[in-house]
Design an enzyme around this catalytic site. Structure first.
Site, PDB file in Angstrom:
ATOM      1  N   LYS A 202     -25.418   8.945  70.550  1.00  0.00           N
ATOM      2  CA  LYS A 202     -25.536  10.407  70.554  1.00  0.00           C
ATOM      3  C   LYS A 202     -24.794  10.947  69.344  1.00  0.00           C
ATOM      4  CE  LYS A 202     -24.413  14.449  73.351  1.00  0.00           C
ATOM      5  NZ  LYS A 202     -23.969  14.914  74.676  1.00  0.00           N
ATOM      6  N   LYS A 255     -30.190   9.986  70.613  1.00  0.00           N
ATOM      7  CA  LYS A 255     -30.269  11.450  70.652  1.00  0.00           C
ATOM      8  C   LYS A 255     -29.612  12.048  69.449  1.00  0.00           C
ATOM      9  CE  LYS A 255     -28.302  15.223  73.291  1.00  0.00           C
ATOM     10  NZ  LYS A 255     -27.339  15.597  74.294  1.00  0.00           N
TER      11      LYS A 255
END
Ligand code: PBG
Length: 334
Positions: A202, A255
């Site tokens: 992330k 992400k």
């Protein structure tokens, strides 16, 4: 025979397979179907609420009484999963609302499971929506996110979400050791069968802007760059993924998605667990905004972006386009 000529002008007719929609569909590497989508849902207190989010056109915040209607729509589109984000009435320094057995997210999980028992309900496991400072764990007086003291909080949140009926726990705080801490706590609480979808890679991204409006989770001071990953670090992303798998993750996430297709591809080549990509709020908002201005064809651009994420190697995609894309795909082959 003129071999030189043949080599130079081989009779390659690549357009043969592009002639009709059915041929194109049959021969594509990836089939984009609703079965690969995960729809995010924002849940808030109150009743009768369906509150539009300005920076995420088409996405709303739902109260617990309007939530079943939305869940039925999603399930009716054959979308297999949702991911829930809660907006608590009150916040404090340790994010007490996040593991309250009667907190917004715990009640929302129960409502979703009661409404559509077969729908996979994913709980985002983080503190940033519940802390007064907006960081993803506990911070010290100078604003540093404290790693180990926050792990206990995250583990408690995960257990409370599993107790409420969540099918999948998705830790998103980017703390070291969070998957291990959560796995251990889930096992001890009798949830050995609940899998963990680790937000493994992330990145500290500007593309989360609209989400933070939607969830009211923007940090009150500082930023998340000391815990989320640096956009230039694809190698570190592989270490994050390997660490999370070693700690017991069942699926891993990359992400954002569109600005990190290379990372999705690398992850796909490296691990044999499902790779999930999060097509984040800013990626959605850009296509929506340009579509509204008439600068691009929203539908075509969205489907192309989702196809690219699948092609890069994602098995499933968390996307605010899930409902629309499911409808578009059900409509026609184009
Ligand atoms: C919580 C969380 C965030 C997103 C998903 N879970 C925000 C953040 O990390 O700041 C962003 C999702 C999106 O932008 O769509 N930590």
């Amino acid at each position: 025979m003129n071999t030189l000529n043949t080599a130079r002008f081989p009779d390659v007719r690549l357009r043969r397979l592009r002639r009709t929609p059915a041929l194109r569909r049959m021969t594509a590497d990836f089939d984009l179907t609703a079965s690969r989508f995960i729809q995010p849902i924002f849940v808030t207190e109150g009743s009768g609420v369906r509150e539009p989010i300005e920076s995420l056109p088409g996405v709303e915040r739902f109260s617990l009484d309007t939530l079943p209607g939305e869940v039925r729509v999603i399930a009716g589109l054959d979308i297999p999963a949702i991911i829930l984000f809660g907006l608590p009435a009150e916040k404090d320094a340790i994010g007490s609302g996040a593991d309250d057995p009667d907190g917004i997210i715990q009640r929302a999980i129960r409502v979703c499971k009661d409404t559509a028992p077969d729908l996979v309900v994913i709980a985002d496991t983080c503190l940033c929506e519940y802390t007064s400072h907006g960081h993803c764990g506990i911070v010290d007086s100078s604003g540093n996110l404290l790693n180990d003291p926050s792990l206990e909080r995250l583990a408690a949140v995960a257990v409370s979400q599993a107790n409420a009926g969540a099918d999948l726990i998705a830790p998103s705080a980017m703390l070291d050791g969070q998957v291990h801490a959560i796995r251990e706590a889930l096992d001890q609480a009798g949830h050995a069968d609940i899998p963990i979808l680790a937000y493994a890679a992330k990145f500290a991204s500007a593309f989360y802007g609209p989400f933070r409006d939607a969830a009211g989770s923007a940090p009150a001071f500082g930023d998340r760059r000391a815990y989320q990953m640096d956009p230039g670090s694809a190698r570190m992303a592989m270490r994050e993924i390997e660490a999370d798998l070693a700690e017991g993750a069942d699926l891993v996430m990359v992400k954002p998605a569109l600005a990190y297709l290379d990372v999705i591809r690398q992850a796909r080549g490296r691990v044999d667990v499902p790779v999930v990509a999060y097509n984040v709020s800013g990626e959605y908002a850009m296509i929506k905004a340009a579509g509204r201005l008439g600068w691009i064809d929203e539908r075509a651009a969205a489907l192309e972006a989702l196809t690219a994420i699948r092609r890069a190697g994602a098995d499933a995609i968390i996307t605010y386009f899930a409902k629309d894309a499911a409808r578009w795909l059900a409509g026609a082959w184009e």
